[in-house]
Design a protein around this motif. Structure first.
Motif, PDB file in Angstrom:
ATOM      1  N   VAL A  10       1.319  11.218 -20.112  1.00  0.00           N
ATOM      2  CA  VAL A  10       0.796  11.488 -18.773  1.00  0.00           C
ATOM      3  C   VAL A  10       1.961  12.237 -17.976  1.00  0.00           C
ATOM      4  N   SER A  11       1.414  13.268 -17.260  1.00  0.00           N
ATOM      5  CA  SER A  11       2.270  14.306 -16.675  1.00  0.00           C
ATOM      6  C   SER A  11       1.859  14.313 -15.099  1.00  0.00           C
ATOM      7  N   GLY A  12       2.736  14.933 -14.490  1.00  0.00           N
ATOM      8  CA  GLY A  12       2.690  15.249 -12.838  1.00  0.00           C
ATOM      9  C   GLY A  12       2.869  13.932 -12.252  1.00  0.00           C
ATOM     10  N   GLY A  13       2.127  14.001 -11.162  1.00  0.00           N
ATOM     11  CA  GLY A  13       2.384  13.040 -10.117  1.00  0.00           C
ATOM     12  C   GLY A  13       1.633  11.472 -10.596  1.00  0.00           C
ATOM     13  N   MET A  14       0.781  11.589 -11.585  1.00  0.00           N
ATOM     14  CA  MET A  14       0.077  10.384 -11.963  1.00  0.00           C
ATOM     15  C   MET A  14       1.096   9.603 -12.626  1.00  0.00           C
ATOM     16  N   ARG A  15       1.995  10.158 -13.327  1.00  0.00           N
ATOM     17  CA  ARG A  15       3.262   9.403 -14.104  1.00  0.00           C
ATOM     18  C   ARG A  15       3.966   8.404 -13.456  1.00  0.00           C
ATOM     19  N   PRO A  16       4.528   8.723 -12.398  1.00  0.00           N
ATOM     20  CA  PRO A  16       5.089   7.768 -11.640  1.00  0.00           C
ATOM     21  C   PRO A  16       4.267   6.564 -10.951  1.00  0.00           C
ATOM     22  N   LYS A  17       2.929   7.060 -10.748  1.00  0.00           N
ATOM     23  CA  LYS A  17       2.122   6.085 -10.145  1.00  0.00           C
ATOM     24  C   LYS A  17       1.743   5.108 -11.039  1.00  0.00           C
ATOM     25  N   LEU A  18       1.595   5.464 -12.298  1.00  0.00           N
ATOM     26  CA  LEU A  18       1.184   4.509 -13.596  1.00  0.00           C
ATOM     27  C   LEU A  18       2.454   3.513 -13.840  1.00  0.00           C
TER      28      LEU A  18
ATOM     29  N   ALA B  87       8.027   7.887  -3.668  1.00  0.00           N
ATOM     30  CA  ALA B  87       7.373   6.868  -3.067  1.00  0.00           C
ATOM     31  C   ALA B  87       6.654   5.933  -3.827  1.00  0.00           C
ATOM     32  N   ASP B  88       6.068   6.304  -4.843  1.00  0.00           N
ATOM     33  CA  ASP B  88       5.447   5.481  -5.908  1.00  0.00           C
ATOM     34  C   ASP B  88       6.319   4.403  -6.458  1.00  0.00           C
ATOM     35  N   GLU B  89       7.604   5.167  -6.935  1.00  0.00           N
ATOM     36  CA  GLU B  89       8.390   4.085  -7.271  1.00  0.00           C
ATOM     37  C   GLU B  89       8.900   2.971  -6.494  1.00  0.00           C
TER      38      GLU B  89
ATOM     39  N   ILE C 214       0.901  -1.266   0.012  1.00  0.00           N
ATOM     40  CA  ILE C 214       0.027   0.072   0.053  1.00  0.00           C
ATOM     41  C   ILE C 214       0.710   1.346   0.063  1.00  0.00           C
ATOM     42  N   LYS C 215       0.775   1.965  -1.091  1.00  0.00           N
ATOM     43  CA  LYS C 215       1.339   3.489  -1.157  1.00  0.00           C
ATOM     44  C   LYS C 215       0.396   4.236  -0.397  1.00  0.00           C
ATOM     45  N   TYR C 216       1.149   5.022   0.577  1.00  0.00           N
ATOM     46  CA  TYR C 216       0.429   5.735   1.695  1.00  0.00           C
ATOM     47  C   TYR C 216       0.805   7.265   1.469  1.00  0.00           C
ATOM     48  N   GLY C 217      -0.247   8.076   1.210  1.00  0.00           N
ATOM     49  CA  GLY C 217       0.063   9.597   0.965  1.00  0.00           C
ATOM     50  C   GLY C 217      -1.298  10.316   0.817  1.00  0.00           C
ATOM     51  N   GLY C 218      -0.946  11.675   0.658  1.00  0.00           N
ATOM     52  CA  GLY C 218      -1.925  12.722   0.219  1.00  0.00           C
ATOM     53  C   GLY C 218      -2.846  12.800   1.646  1.00  0.00           C
ATOM     54  N   ALA C 219      -3.918  13.215   1.496  1.00  0.00           N
ATOM     55  CA  ALA C 219      -4.938  13.677   2.526  1.00  0.00           C
ATOM     56  C   ALA C 219      -5.211  12.325   3.538  1.00  0.00           C
TER      57      ALA C 219
ATOM     58  N   PHE D 225      -2.304   2.225  -4.569  1.00  0.00           N
ATOM     59  CA  PHE D 225      -2.023   3.559  -4.423  1.00  0.00           C
ATOM     60  C   PHE D 225      -2.929   4.548  -3.971  1.00  0.00           C
ATOM     61  N   LEU D 226      -2.744   4.953  -2.856  1.00  0.00           N
ATOM     62  CA  LEU D 226      -3.858   6.063  -2.340  1.00  0.00           C
ATOM     63  C   LEU D 226      -3.342   7.368  -3.038  1.00  0.00           C
ATOM     64  N   THR D 227      -4.353   8.042  -3.428  1.00  0.00           N
ATOM     65  CA  THR D 227      -3.959   9.499  -3.817  1.00  0.00           C
ATOM     66  C   THR D 227      -5.256  10.423  -3.516  1.00  0.00           C
ATOM     67  N   ASP D 228      -5.126  11.617  -4.033  1.00  0.00           N
ATOM     68  CA  ASP D 228      -5.988  12.722  -3.849  1.00  0.00           C
ATOM     69  C   ASP D 228      -6.902  12.862  -5.072  1.00  0.00           C
ATOM     70  N   VAL D 229      -6.873  11.992  -5.769  1.00  0.00           N
ATOM     71  CA  VAL D 229      -7.653  12.040  -7.155  1.00  0.00           C
ATOM     72  C   VAL D 229      -8.753  10.545  -7.308  1.00  0.00           C
ATOM     73  N   VAL D 230      -9.715  10.774  -7.947  1.00  0.00           N
ATOM     74  CA  VAL D 230     -10.531   9.612  -8.024  1.00  0.00           C
ATOM     75  C   VAL D 230      -9.667   8.372  -8.457  1.00  0.00           C
ATOM     76  N   GLY D 231      -8.617   8.490  -9.432  1.00  0.00           N
ATOM     77  CA  GLY D 231      -7.896   7.418 -10.045  1.00  0.00           C
ATOM     78  C   GLY D 231      -7.371   8.325 -11.353  1.00  0.00           C
ATOM     79  N   TRP D 232      -6.995   7.476 -12.334  1.00  0.00           N
ATOM     80  CA  TRP D 232      -6.180   7.768 -13.586  1.00  0.00           C
ATOM     81  C   TRP D 232      -7.503   8.368 -14.301  1.00  0.00           C
ATOM     82  N   LEU D 233      -7.213   9.761 -14.746  1.00  0.00           N
ATOM     83  CA  LEU D 233      -8.173  10.401 -15.489  1.00  0.00           C
ATOM     84  C   LEU D 233      -7.455  10.266 -16.914  1.00  0.00           C
ATOM     85  N   GLY D 234      -8.346  10.278 -17.963  1.00  0.00           N
ATOM     86  CA  GLY D 234      -7.875  10.280 -19.376  1.00  0.00           C
ATOM     87  C   GLY D 234      -7.849  11.771 -19.624  1.00  0.00           C
TER      88      GLY D 234
END
Ligand code: ADP
Ligand code: MG
Length: 283
Positions: A234-242, A183-185, A29-34, A201-210
């Motif tokens: 894909v850019s930003g913090g979503m990229r290392p997550k994917l 931490a995602d890596e 479990i990747k823990y982070g965000g809110a 992976f817990l994050t502060d968005v609903v998931g990967w958005l198109g």
């Protein structure tokens, strides 16, 4: 589902096939965000993880702490800079990052899990030489930011046999220099090395958005080949997550999930209900 059962019993019956499926399995479990910052969400997360351990899963937690590191650096009057999403890290920055990650955040998580009834053990990539890192390609610009070349799971296996391992994403190289690691890596590579059943992976968005601007474009399910193909866009913090999902699946993980950690008990919802939330990546 048994229609005669009262609703609270139906909830348990709904969970039963999942409990059976996951028994004895490892979930990273990747823990982070809110979920790591909001006091109520922190408690909910600890309850969930402890419950997982009680019902026979082996949870392994990996956490970062970007916003907290920034906050402490600012308190100390240090300059905070990023280059292409990576924290520009001189030796002093890494020193503060380690102090915050291990001295504060990691012990907080460990204490909370202990308090909820399951003993946790905190460690970083430096303990038992868990992570072997080398500098990232852009080291000239960003300094001590590392990429994980190898995960030595021996120390983790020992701890996970009896305790909940809580891993801070810091590590060092062969010469003993310390590095920041995403931490995602770290979570993706730990899942791969352990051959974890699931990586979440817990994050502060609903998931990967198109389309990052539109929650209506949530990708609920994607094969790893599809993710690889779309990753360059894909850019930003979503990229290392994917990328971490790709790494995990490459190491034998069956399911990688990106879920909304702002939702209380999102872990239990994902694992033990038919609902299915966020993005699921499969082989
Ligand atoms: P975490 O603490 O979970 O690692 P990050 O900020 O590093 O959080 O990563 C998640 C962020 O990635 C989201 O909050 C969002 O701003 C950004 N992002 C960029 N592209 C996307 C996308 N396609 N779908 C969802 N989020 C995206
Ligand atoms: Mg991030």
């Amino acid at each position: 589902m048994n229609e005669q059962a009262p609703p609270n019993v139906q909830v348990l019956l709904e969970a039963l096939p999942y409990i059976r499926e996951f028994h004895g399995r490892t979930v990273v479990i990747k823990y982070g965000g809110a979920a790591m910052r909001d006091p109520d969400l922190r408690e909910a997360f600890a309850t969930d993880v402890v419950l997982l351990k009680y019902v026979g899963l082996n949870p392994v937690i990996v956490h970062g702490g970007g916003p907290e590191i920034t906050e402490y650096m600012e308190r100390l009057g240090m300059e905070v800079r990023f280059h292409e999403g990576l924290r520009v890290s001189d030796a002093e920055t890494v020193e503060v990052a380690k102090m915050v990650l291990l001295g504060k955040l990691n012990t907080d998580i460990v204490l909370r899990l202990n308090r909820h009834g399951q003993a946790a053990v905190g460690l970083s990539g430096e303990d038992g030489w868990l992570f072997e890192v080398t500098p990232v390609p852009s080291a000239e610009q960003v300094g001590f930011v590392g990429t994980i070349e190898r995960v030595n799971v021996d120390v983790l296996n020992h701890i996970a046999a009896d305790y909940i391992p809580v891993i801070a994403s810091a590590a060092s190289d062969r010469d003993g220099n310390s590095y920041n690691v995403n931490a995602d890596e770290a979570a993706g590579k730990v899942a791969a090395a352990l051959g974890a059943y699931k990586a979440i992976f817990l994050t502060d968005v609903v998931g990967w958005l198109g389309d990052p601007e539109d929650e209506g474009t949530l990708v609920t399910r994607a094969g790893v080949a599809d993710v690889e193909e779309r990753l360059p866009a894909v850019s930003g913090g979503m990229r290392p997550k994917l990328q971490a999902c790709i790494d995990a699946i490459g190491g034998g993980t069956r399911y990688a999930h990106i879920i909304d950690g702002r939702k209380p008990h999102s872990l239990l919802l994902e694992l033990f209900t038919d609902a299915g939330i966020g993005t699921m990546v499969t082989p």
